[in-house]
Design a protein around this motif. Structure first.
Motif, short mmCIF file in Angstrom:
data_model
loop_
_atom_site.label_atom_id
_atom_site.label_comp_id
_atom_site.label_asym_id
_atom_site.label_seq_id
_atom_site.Cartn_x
_atom_site.Cartn_y
_atom_site.Cartn_z
N LEU A 1 -18.87 -7.41 1.36
CA LEU A 1 -18.48 -7.36 -0.04
C LEU A 1 -17.04 -6.97 -0.27
O LEU A 1 -16.36 -7.53 -1.11
CB LEU A 1 -19.35 -6.34 -0.78
CG LEU A 1 -20.51 -6.91 -1.60
CD1 LEU A 1 -21.19 -5.79 -2.33
CD2 LEU A 1 -20.02 -7.96 -2.54
N PHE A 2 -16.62 -5.98 0.49
CA PHE A 2 -15.31 -5.42 0.16
C PHE A 2 -14.22 -5.89 1.09
O PHE A 2 -13.20 -5.25 1.25
CB PHE A 2 -15.41 -3.89 0.19
CG PHE A 2 -16.39 -3.37 -0.81
CD1 PHE A 2 -17.62 -2.88 -0.39
CD2 PHE A 2 -16.13 -3.39 -2.16
CE1 PHE A 2 -18.54 -2.39 -1.30
CE2 PHE A 2 -17.04 -2.91 -3.08
CZ PHE A 2 -18.26 -2.42 -2.64
N LEU B 1 -8.86 2.78 5.57
CA LEU B 1 -8.94 1.50 4.88
C LEU B 1 -9.08 0.35 5.86
O LEU B 1 -9.79 -0.63 5.60
CB LEU B 1 -7.69 1.29 4.03
CG LEU B 1 -7.66 1.97 2.66
CD1 LEU B 1 -6.47 1.49 1.87
CD2 LEU B 1 -8.93 1.68 1.90
N LEU C 1 0.82 -1.20 0.00
CA LEU C 1 0.00 0.00 0.00
C LEU C 1 0.86 1.26 0.00
O LEU C 1 0.58 2.21 -0.72
CB LEU C 1 -0.93 0.00 1.22
CG LEU C 1 -2.17 -0.86 1.10
CD1 LEU C 1 -2.86 -0.96 2.43
CD2 LEU C 1 -3.11 -0.28 0.06
N ASN D 1 -12.23 -8.42 0.78
CA ASN D 1 -11.02 -9.02 0.19
C ASN D 1 -10.32 -8.08 -0.77
O ASN D 1 -9.68 -8.52 -1.71
CB ASN D 1 -11.41 -10.29 -0.53
CG ASN D 1 -12.54 -10.01 -1.53
OD1 ASN D 1 -12.96 -8.87 -1.68
ND2 ASN D 1 -13.03 -11.05 -2.17
N VAL D 2 -10.49 -6.80 -0.55
CA VAL D 2 -9.99 -5.86 -1.56
C VAL D 2 -8.48 -5.88 -1.65
O VAL D 2 -7.90 -5.81 -2.71
CB VAL D 2 -10.48 -4.44 -1.23
CG1 VAL D 2 -9.77 -3.43 -2.08
CG2 VAL D 2 -11.96 -4.36 -1.47
N LEU E 1 -12.60 0.14 6.83
CA LEU E 1 -13.52 -0.24 5.77
C LEU E 1 -13.34 -1.68 5.31
O LEU E 1 -14.28 -2.32 4.88
CB LEU E 1 -13.33 0.69 4.57
CG LEU E 1 -13.80 2.11 4.81
CD1 LEU E 1 -13.37 3.00 3.66
CD2 LEU E 1 -15.31 2.12 4.95
N LEU E 2 -12.10 -2.13 5.38
CA LEU E 2 -11.85 -3.45 4.84
C LEU E 2 -11.76 -4.53 5.90
O LEU E 2 -12.09 -5.67 5.64
CB LEU E 2 -10.56 -3.44 4.02
CG LEU E 2 -10.56 -2.45 2.85
CD1 LEU E 2 -9.22 -2.48 2.14
CD2 LEU E 2 -11.66 -2.82 1.87
#
Lengths: 209, 647
Positions: A204-205, A108, A49, A207-208, A111-112
């Motif tokens: 949903l997100f 992040l 990242l 495994n980003v 969110l993840l």
């Protein structure tokens, strides 16, 4: 944790030297271990990242313009500047006008890798534009309009003028339990937890990265 | 930013969490996760210099060589790296593109080489970053222009070989445009130049006062009036020559309209017209004034020299290309003149007996002062007038000095360009000759090899070894290839001498119709016979693809005849031309090919004598690898090993 700055810009006195300093502001994030402890990412993920981040923003911070630019590249058909503005404010937790790598990672991480509670918290924070703990209809309308703006003109079915407003009405009907015209954080979390769709899509997100 | 976009994608997707609570419909499931996002370091070895980069960096641009699976072709499993046999210095820029998203153009490298590298790595030249884009484009344009000039010079240059079938017109035009090509043209060129000079000098001398010896009158006459007949004769002669030249050029011009509109022809017309007008106009007093004025136009004959002088042409071209600068100069001068004239007029108004009687009268003073001539015929007397006069002269220097360097630099550029073009033309011939030499080198080697009996299969081992010893592996393969080609097409490679000889022979007999030649002379001059077949054979090869012609009526007939000839008697070989290989070649041709040949015949083109005639001269232009016809046995249906060189 105070981010170390090589040169800082002083807000009060504005001279030629300040201008020079502003242009060369640099920001170094905290040590890798510290970030790892604070967020839910592994070292390797953080490395990846950061490399990408540093490549894009060698100065170490993202300002709102860059944010808007990035977002407009993802949504070229519509106008994503407003939503990007709201997002920027949501990411910029210390409200200093720039998103540093720590802010980035913090956001992040939630969110993840965060819990559903944390995610919903974050979403509430996004919607609450003035950060007063309440989402009013006007705030929601702004957010909704911003989202619909990202769609652009060419949609199917054709976008109607009052679509955002209607959407806000639906939202408030669902979320505003005591019908007082505002949605508080508890109402929000409670209503979301009752909605299956929302719960499912929260995963949903994950495994980003 | 495309590179960066991949970096920000996780962020954008994460930010979509903000939409989740608002969604009225269930959101679609996420796409499958890739195997592992572990990043690894790739080693790219470019001609020995190792570059290491993250795999992700290269993956940013999946439609390039390094970003796609195409790089796997260059993967060396033993060393675990990707090896490219290319320029490492250029690769640096390519790799930096992946890293930064901007392609920079190296300043000291050749643009062409850079383009080639880009093409190899799958990068579009449009990716060049803004910082380098302008320079890149400029250099590329410069290069392209230079190459275009080269090509143009090659095509239009005074190539010695004018197509033989050119008409008188074309030859005349060429003689006019390039006087160096033939002696007659050169003579004409110098003669016209001489007469232009004569005409101009006559015009000048006409006005010199001659001292009359006969008449002791005090009045001196200009020579023109003392010897009117002489001058008139000279004028007539010159004009006749000029008229003749003009008419000839008009006749020879490929495009008459364009010629009429061109500058040079206009100058020609202006040069000769006054004379004719003077002839037509009757000599009465009313018009004689106008007639005298017309004589002024005779001075334009001097411009005819521009055909003879390149420098003059360049000057004219420069002035034309600097039209905007000149216009600016003129405009600013006019403005300044008007301003200063007005000022001077009003400054000097009070003085009596002043020269500055009006503003237009003051124009003369202003012009003379601004160009720093300073005749002194008009001088200001008041103090204010003197002050403004000095300001006028100072500003004049500035206004004139500014656009002049631009014009000068333009002239210099065009002049040098011209020099370069001339030099290149001279060098071009040498270059082309050298290239041709190199090209013919390989074929010559093959011919040499053949003449030494290298193709003899049945030759004794030693003999063969002697003459074929010095061939490299590559040469061997190459010669084998050429040999295969010969077998395939049933023709042989030959050299120019043999070819041109045969060409002459063929053209003699080529005019007769096909069938007659075939039927009437089965064993006759084998040249004719074989000329038909090979031409057909060659055209078969060429036109098989685009078989437009229907099967000609005579073809079937000819086929039978040819089949009959298969058993015809001994060949008439022009053995003087051919080396040993005939018989061997004959033997080598299989009967299998015979069948194949017949099957392939159905598309004989409608061979007219003209065609056959045209094809042979056309081949004359080719310097190397001319085909020699071998009406070798089977594939061509002719058993005779008659060979002539023809197309």
């Amino acid at each position: 944790c105070v981010p170390r700055r090589i040169m800082t810009a002083s807000a009060e006195s504005y001279s030629v030297e300040d201008e020079l300093e502003m242009a060369t502001v640099r920001h170094r994030p905290e040590a890798l271990e510290l970030l790892e402890a604070q967020s839910k990412f592994t070292k390797k993920e953080l490395q990846i990242l950061y490399r990408g981040f540093k490549n894009e923003c060698p100065s170490g911070v993202v300002n709102e313009e860059t944010f808007k630019e990035i977002y407009s590249q993802f949504f070229p058909q519509g106008d994503s500047t407003t939503y990007a503005h709201f997002l920027f404010n949501a990411f910029d937790t210390d409200h200093n006008g720039a998103v540093s790598f720590e802010d980035f990672i913090k956001g992040l991480s939630i969110l993840l890798r965060g819990t559903v509670q944390e995610k919903l918290n974050w979403a509430f924070n996004l919607y609450d534009i003035n950060k007063d703990g309440y989402i009013t209809k006007e705030e929601m309308l702004d957010i909704m309009k911003a989202i619909y703006d990202m769609m652009g003109k060419c949609t199917y079915p054709v976008l109607k003028e009052d679509a955002p407003r209607q959407h806000v009405e639906t939202f408030f009907q669902k979320m505003d339990k005591n019908k007082d015209g505002v949605v508080t954080i508890d109402e929000f979390i409670e209503s979301c937890q009752k909605d299956e769709n929302i719960m499912r899509s929260m995963q949903l997100f994950e495994n980003v990265i | 930013m495309a590179a960066g976009l991949a970096t920000w994608l996780p962020f954008a997707r994460a930010a979509a969490v903000g939409w989740l609570p608002l969604a009225q419909q269930p959101l679609p499931p996420a796409p499958g996760v890739k195997a592992s996002r572990g990043d690894e370091v790739l080693v790219v070895n470019v001609s020995g210099r190792r570059f290491e980069t993250w795999k992700n960096t290269l993956d940013r641009y999946p439609d390039t060589l390094l970003g796609s699976s195409e790089k796997e072709f260059f993967y060396d499993a033993d060393s675990g790296e990707y090896f490219f046999d290319r320029d490492p210095d250029m690769f640096r820029h390519v790799l930096n593109f992946y890293r930064t998203g901007r392609l920079h153009c190296p300043r000291q490298e050749c643009i062409q080489a850079f383009d080639e590298e880009l093409a190899f790595y799958g990068l579009v030249p449009e990716l060049v970053g803004d910082c380098c884009l302008e320079e890149y484009r400029d250099r590329k344009k410069e290069n392209a222009e230079r190459l275009a000039e080269d090509e143009e010079a090659e095509q239009t240059g005074d190539g010695p070989a004018l197509p033989a079938g050119s008409s008188l017109r074309q030859r005349l035009w060429r003689a006019f445009e390039n006087p160096h090509t033939s002696t007659a043209a050169l003579v004409f060129y110098y003669v016209t130049g001489f007469f232009i000079a004569v005409s101009v000098i006559a015009n000048v001398v006409e006005t010199i006062p001659c001292r009359g010896s006969a008449r002791r009158s005090s009045r001196e006459q200009p020579c023109g009036e003392r010897f009117p007949q002489a001058f008139f004769c000279m004028d007539t002669a010159c004009v006749l020559i000029f008229t003749g030249e003009y008419l000839l050029r008009l006749f020879a011009a490929p495009s008459r309209c364009r010629f009429l509109r061109s500058v040079m022809s206009l100058i020609d017309v202006v040069a000769i017209l006054p004379y004719y007008i003077g002839l037509l106009v009757p000599k009465n007093d009313d018009v004689s004034g106008a007639f005298v004025t017309l004589r002024v136009f005779r001075v334009f004959r001097i411009f005819k020299f521009s055909r003879h002088s390149q420098g003059l042409r360049i000057l004219g071209y420069t002035l034309k290309s600097c039209a905007s600068e000149l216009g600016f100069l003129l405009f600013s001068l006019t403005m300044a003149i008007i301003i200063f004239a007005t000022v001077m007029f009003y400054a000097e108004k009070g003085t009596n007996k002043t020269n500055f009687t009006s503003i237009p009268a003051a124009f003369w003073y202003t012009i003379v002062t601004m160009t720093t001539l300073g005749y002194g015929d008009m001088v200001p007397s008041t103090i204010a007038g003197k002050i403004f006069g000095s300001i006028c002269s100072l500003s004049g220097v500035l206004v004139i000095a500014l656009p002049v360097p631009v014009i000068v630099s333009n002239f210099s550029r065009i002049y040098h360009q011209n020099q370069r073009a001339d030099k290149r033309r001279a060098q071009q011939k040498v270059r082309l000759a050298r290239i041709r030499l190199a090209k013919s080198g390989t074929t010559n080697a093959f011919l040499q090899y053949k003449q030494n009996g290298g193709l003899e299969d049945s030759g004794s081992g030693e003999e063969q070894a002697l003459c074929v010893r010095n061939r490299s592996a590559f040469e061997q393969q190459h010669h084998h290839l050429l040999h295969c080609l010969e077998k395939t097409t049933c023709h042989e490679f030959t050299d120019e001498l043999t070819f041109s000889e045969a060409l002459g022979a063929v053209s003699l007999g080529g005019r007769t119709s096909r069938s007659t030649s075939v039927s009437s002379q089965p064993t006759g001059p084998g040249s004719l016979l074989s000329s038909c077949c090979p031409r057909r054979a060659k055209r078969r090869a060429i036109r098989l693809a685009n078989s437009t012609a229907s099967v000609s009526r005579g073809s079937m007939q000819e086929l039978d005849m040819l089949a009959g000839l298969h058993r015809s008697p001994a060949p008439q070989s022009r053995s003087s031309l051919n080396a040993k290989p005939h018989d061997s070649l004959d033997r080598n041709c299989d009967s299998r090919d015979f069948v194949a040949a017949i099957i392939s015949i159905p598309t004989p083109p409608a061979n007219t004598p003209d065609e056959s005639q045209l094809s042979s001269p056309g081949g004359g232009g080719r310097a190397s690898s001319t085909l020699r016809n071998s009406s070798l046995g089977t594939p061509c249906l002719f058993p005779e090993t008659v060979k002539i060189s023809s197309l």
